[in-house]
Motif scaffolding. Structure first.
Motif, PDB file in Angstrom:
ATOM      1  N   LEU A 197       1.201 -15.143   9.556  1.00 34.84           N
ATOM      2  CA  LEU A 197       0.138 -14.972  10.558  1.00 34.84           C
ATOM      3  C   LEU A 197      -0.623 -13.666  10.376  1.00 34.84           C
ATOM      4  N   ARG A 234      -4.586 -13.396   9.931  1.00 32.23           N
ATOM      5  CA  ARG A 234      -5.456 -12.500  10.719  1.00 32.23           C
ATOM      6  C   ARG A 234      -6.222 -11.562   9.782  1.00 32.23           C
ATOM      7  N   VAL A 293      -4.774 -22.057  14.111  1.00 33.65           N
ATOM      8  CA  VAL A 293      -4.191 -20.918  14.819  1.00 33.65           C
ATOM      9  C   VAL A 293      -5.111 -20.648  16.012  1.00 33.65           C
ATOM     10  N   ARG A 344      -4.296 -17.909  18.758  1.00 38.64           N
ATOM     11  CA  ARG A 344      -4.329 -16.543  19.287  1.00 38.64           C
ATOM     12  C   ARG A 344      -4.616 -15.558  18.175  1.00 38.64           C
ATOM     13  N   VAL A 345      -5.867 -15.580  17.715  1.00 38.53           N
ATOM     14  CA  VAL A 345      -6.273 -14.655  16.656  1.00 38.53           C
ATOM     15  C   VAL A 345      -7.444 -13.774  17.111  1.00 38.53           C
ATOM     16  N   THR A 391       1.851 -14.172  23.191  1.00 44.66           N
ATOM     17  CA  THR A 391       1.771 -14.661  21.818  1.00 44.66           C
ATOM     18  C   THR A 391       1.038 -13.617  20.984  1.00 44.66           C
ATOM     19  N   ALA A 392       1.560 -13.338  19.801  1.00 40.06           N
ATOM     20  CA  ALA A 392       0.902 -12.484  18.794  1.00 40.06           C
ATOM     21  C   ALA A 392       0.950 -10.986  19.084  1.00 40.06           C
ATOM     22  N   GLU A 428       2.609 -19.001  15.311  1.00 42.73           N
ATOM     23  CA  GLU A 428       2.137 -17.788  16.016  1.00 42.73           C
ATOM     24  C   GLU A 428       3.282 -17.304  16.917  1.00 42.73           C
ATOM     25  N   ASP A 473       5.650 -15.756  19.524  1.00 40.42           N
ATOM     26  CA  ASP A 473       5.562 -15.310  20.924  1.00 40.42           C
ATOM     27  C   ASP A 473       6.586 -14.200  21.162  1.00 40.42           C
TER      28      ASP A 473
END
Ligand SMILES: Cc1cc2nc3c(=O)[nH]c(=O)nc-3n(C[C@H](O)[C@H](O)[C@H](O)COP(=O)(O)OP(=O)(O)OC[C@H]3O[C@@H](n4cnc5c(N)ncnc54)[C@H](O)[C@@H]3O)c2cc1C
Length: 488
Positions: A37, A41, A97, A99-100, A186-187, A249, A251
């Motif tokens: 991830l 990103r 994805v 939550r970016v 998340t993330a 992703e 958490d």
């Protein structure tokens, strides 16, 4: 400014305290469960610089480039541009994805719409949200969302149990407020900052106003701890679980162990009206990017199911076509909601352009509440072979592989290798731990289903059905009472 992928990686190598599987993570950019991830990103940052994608990912102002996803929306074109940039990213990474950054940033715009509410307590707070929105555009951080506390026993007030079950302020200093509690985010373990605010819970009582607090949390702050759920990456070979290994992703339970939030990052404090305002408006922008992800999930479900029935020669069956048509209705329904939300966009209290709230919020309910049914249809069309197919290593084995090649080769076009790949993809989309997680994410990550329906209730215009029915049924004007009111 637009950052590069490596600038982003450097920014999260800040000694933060992260745990996963009971282990302390030394470098989040390299750990096998986070790296996929972090790399995605970083790739999104790099796409803003590459000639082939720069024009879609960025816009120019006064000779400088900024990310399209972070731009304040004033026109319908702004929304078309955001939608396109997200599609280009998902096409590039070949998966979904959420939550970016582009999905979470809109939560701040909702608070920007509440400037008048913030001004009621302290004009510094309205200045702070405006400054932070501009800082995000200027500095291009990876921004995430923090709402959900552990909450504890919901039948009790916070002070009747461990008071830290909901995040709250424990001290004020000249430098800022000191907060204690925990949030599921998340993330967060690989992001730069989180808009932290109250959850749906018992914070609305004036006596508990130390719980009515919202702020930007710099995720490099001392006294934060990031305790993550286990990841899916690396648990099984990528060729057998292609989505789990690339798109998980992670958490995190972020523990705020007396974290100092400087006054310039405080967006509201001891202000239950501001807490109520942000809870009611939180997703008025960000639901767009969230629902857009369901469109790509629909593409993958339709693609997996259709390729499978094409392989096996079943696509001519009418019963199969009906199931495919149901998947198509789902996809086109989401598309229609998003398109209508832009076409009928509304001016917000702060002068921004909001997607039409009725179409957006009903679209979110449609996309999220029907996803499990669509996964069921796609799973049915892909058939039981997604469960029973051996792994890639067995296909390579000199003896077992011969049998697998015999039984998985369908004809001249469809050889065993492509059939195995499709079945592995469909298994990870519909049948794996990751598939179940993704379904729960779409159901809960932007608040739970009851809150999605509450947003519809708040935004739908009930007056027209009332008027039409009153006239059709011949009701008297008395039914409106005094003053004339909408349904409550
Ligand atoms: C994969 C995943 C990722 C997430 N990412 C984030 C994130 O990045 N940031 C973040 O802040 N949160 C995140 N969340 C948390 C999410 O927002 C919460 O799960 C959600 O708000 C529900 O809270 P809860 O899990 O505590 O459930 P609970 O509050 O315990 O609710 C469980 C169920 O009880 C019922 N219920 C509870 N309260 C009410 C009520 N008032 N009225 C009616 N019914 C009620 C509903 O059926 C509800 O679904 C994530 C969740 C998941 C699953």
């Amino acid at each position: 400014m637009i950052r590069t992928g490596n600038q982003y990686r450097d920014s999260i190598r800040d000694g933060r305290r992260i745990w996963i599987n009971g282990e302390r993570v030394t470098d989040v950019t390299k750990h096998p469960m986070f790296k996929p991830l972090v790399d995605i990103r970083a790739r999104i940052y790099d796409m803003a610089h590459e000639p082939a994608t720069q024009d879609v990912m960025t816009y120019e102002e006064n000779g400088e480039r900024f990310a399209v996803g972070l731009k304040l929306p004033y026109t319908q074109q702004d929304w078309h541009d955001k939608r396109r940039a997200t599609d280009v990213v998902l096409d590039d990474i070949k998966g979904v994805v959420t939550r970016v950054g582009d999905e979470t940033v809109g939560e701040m715009w909702s608070l920007f719409d509440g400037k008048d509410v913030l001004n009621e307590v302290d004009p510094r707070f309205a200045e702070n949200i405006e400054r932070h929105i501009n800082l995000v555009i200027k500095n291009d951080p990876f921004h995430v969302s923090a709402n959900t506390d552990p909450k504890g026993d919901r039948s009790k007030r916070p002070q009747e149990q461990d008071p830290d079950m909901l995040l709250h302020v424990v001290k004020e200093t000249d430098a800022g407020i000191v907060v204690r509690g925990a949030k599921y985010e998340t993330a967060a373990a690989y992001a730069n900052q989180a808009f932290t605010k109250p959850t749906i819970a018992n914070w609305g009582d004036d006596k508990l106003s130390e719980y009515a607090v919202g702020f930007i949390c710099d995720l490099s702050s001392p006294n934060l701890r990031f305790i993550c759920r286990t990841g899916f990456a690396g648990r099984a070979p990528a060729e057998d679980y292609p989505l789990s290994n690339k798109f998980d992703e992670i958490d995190t339970l972020v523990v705020y162990d007396d974290v100092l939030i400087p006054w310039e990052n405080v967006l509201f404090y001891q202000h239950t009206r501001a807490a109520a305002f942000i809870r009611a408006t939180l997703h008025r922008y960000s639901a767009f990017a969230f629902v857009q992800r369901n469109l790509k999930l629909a593409d993958m479900m339709i693609g997996a199911a259709l390729w499978n029935v094409k392989q096996t020669g079943l696509e001519k069956q009418q019963a199969v076509q009906e199931k495919l048509a149901e998947l198509a209705c789902y996809r086109a329904g989401i598309d229609a909601h998003l398109t209508a939300a832009i076409a009928n966009a509304e001016r917000s209290p702060a002068g921004l352009l909001m997607p039409n709230q009725t179409f957006l919020m009903t679209g979110r309910v449609f996309a999220c509440s029907q996803l499990h049914h669509m996964m069921h249809i796609a799973r049915e069309l892909c058939g039981g072979q997604i469960c029973v197919t051996p792994d890639a290593a067995s296909f390579r084995d000199p003896e077992a592989g011969k049998w697998l090649n015999k039984y998985y080769t369908l004809n001249d076009e469809w050889h065993a290798d492509d059939r195995r790949k499709l079945l592995a993809f469909a298994r990870d989309l519909l049948n794996s731990d990751y598939a179940g997680h993704r379904l729960t994410f779409q159901l809960f990550a932007q608040s739970p289903p009851f809150a999605h329906l509450a947003a519809v209730y708040r935004n739908f215009d009930w007056n027209e059905p009332l008027r039409f029915t009153k006239e059709a049924a011949g009701l008297s004007d008395r039914v409106y009472g005094r003053p004339k009111a909408a349904a409550e």
